[in-house]
Write an enzyme that holds these catalytic residues in place. Structure first.
Site, mmCIF file in Angstrom:
data_model
loop_
_atom_site.group_PDB
_atom_site.id
_atom_site.type_symbol
_atom_site.label_atom_id
_atom_site.label_comp_id
_atom_site.label_asym_id
_atom_site.label_seq_id
_atom_site.Cartn_x
_atom_site.Cartn_y
_atom_site.Cartn_z
ATOM 1 N N TYR A 61 0.327 -1.417 -0.096
ATOM 2 C CA TYR A 61 0.094 -0.307 0.014
ATOM 3 C C TYR A 61 0.586 1.470 -0.072
ATOM 4 C CZ TYR A 61 -3.834 -2.624 0.638
ATOM 5 O OH TYR A 61 -4.930 -3.463 0.733
ATOM 6 N N PRO A 232 -16.030 -2.128 0.191
ATOM 7 C CA PRO A 232 -17.610 -2.519 0.601
ATOM 8 C C PRO A 232 -18.201 -1.109 0.424
ATOM 9 C CG PRO A 232 -16.622 -1.486 2.143
ATOM 10 C CD PRO A 232 -15.361 -2.466 1.798
ATOM 11 N N GLY A 236 -18.006 5.050 -3.209
ATOM 12 C CA GLY A 236 -18.686 5.759 -3.256
ATOM 13 C C GLY A 236 -19.716 6.583 -4.494
ATOM 14 N N LYS A 237 -20.072 4.871 -5.071
ATOM 15 C CA LYS A 237 -21.016 5.376 -6.156
ATOM 16 C C LYS A 237 -22.559 5.344 -5.409
ATOM 17 C CE LYS A 237 -18.472 2.722 -10.011
ATOM 18 N NZ LYS A 237 -19.016 1.723 -10.641
#
Length: 325
Positions: A61, A232, A236-237
């Site tokens: 990351y 999950p 932000g859709k």
């Protein structure tokens, strides 16, 4: 809400996990800055304020900077270490300049050296959980089992799991390791519903190539393996992100339905989206990927919200865009 499999094993994990992929700035070689560390403190504090005590990392990351930022936070707040659960992942080698692709590496030497690097960046003596990040086609399960044994005996890792693996892959690993696989982290959200289509689309020709390998969810439930959902919130859709013209009507209609339910229940769209996952009887543990304190705070009602069966199915079918058979 169902009891988490991790809790059943005596691991006091929270219902939500903070995914730390967004810490440390870009995926580049630039150094960690004071501003990155400040952002880390704010994200950790926002998570703690809504009851999150589990933090998910991976050695790749932001090319290791996410763990360095978190390590700086822990250095300034050393009392946190024994009250939180640290999870990280290894097994992916990022492509370097001039290389065409990432590669996966589950060799014993890579796993062991990766854990040393993770612990060094975090400034920690041990990981609560180590996940093997993505399936390696060249994996020797006996070699992996030996690596896990050494990590456990050395005290560097207390528990082990996997990410993005099928039931068959987990069974193969488990056959060569005395250490139980206790986590499987999969992409699961209102957008990524293949794990559900695997259930409802048995013997349905139209969906045969769009499903998770059969039996994966069931195997995890039978073996008390914690299902964790990465992504999950679906970027932000369904919770307010502006949607471009390219988004299909199924996404738009589902976003409207999420907003309607949030208004009716006096909560946030984020809470509705997460609660939809957490309503599933497998006791799914969402790993929220945002490090924005406001978005983290917006998730606080997720484990308190109750969706009816009709509301749950309305969201599923809306996202699916096709009625159930």
């Amino acid at each position: 809400m169902k009891t988490l499999p991790l809790n059943k094993r005596g691991i006091p994990a929270s219902r939500l996990v903070l995914g730390c992929m967004g810490l440390g700035g870009g995926w580049n070689r630039e150094p960690v800055t004071e501003e990155h560390i400040k952002e880390g403190h704010e994200a950790v504090e926002a998570a703690l304020q809504i009851g999150i005590n589990m933090f998910d990392h991976a050695d790749i990351y932001t090319r290791g900077k996410a763990e360095k930022v978190f390590g700086a936070v822990l250095k300034e707040r050393p009392e946190l270490r024994e009250s939180i659960i640290l999870q990280s992942k290894c097994g992916i080698k990022l492509a370097e300049p001039g290389e065409s692709s990432n590669v996966f590496d589950f060799s014993k030497s890579h796993i062991l050296s990766s854990v040393d690097g993770i612990l060094s960046r975090l400034g920690a003596e041990y990981l609560d959980i180590l996940l093997l990040h993505r399936p390696d086609p060249l994996m020797d399960p006996e070699e992996v089992g030996e690596a896990l044994r050494l990590l456990k005996e050395s005290g560097k890792v207390r528990h082990f799991g996997v990410s993005n693996m099928s039931a068959g892959q987990i069974k193969l690993l488990q056959a060569y390791s005395d250490e139980p696989i206790i986590v499987n982290q999969l992409e699961m959200s209102l957008e990524k519903i293949f794990w559900l289509d695997s259930v409802v689309s048995v013997n349905q020709e139209a969906w045969k190539d769009q499903c998770l390998p059969e039996g994966t969810i069931e195997h995890c439930r039978l073996e008390n393996i914690q299902l964790q959902a990465w992504g999950p919130l679906a970027q932000g859709k369904y919770s307010g992100r502006p949607l471009g013209d390219e988004e299909p009507e199924a996404v738009r209609s589902t976003a409207r339905l999420v907003q309607k339910l949030a208004e009716e229940k006096g909560t946030t769209p984020e809470a509705v989206v997460l609660s939809w996952l957490m309503t599933h009887p497998a006791a799914i543990q969402p790993v929220i990927g945002t490090v924005n304190p406001k978005r983290i705070a917006a998730c606080k009602d997720a484990d308190k919200l109750e969706l009816t069966r009709k509301e749950w199915y309305d969201l599923y079918v809306s996202s699916r865009g096709v009625r159930l058979p």
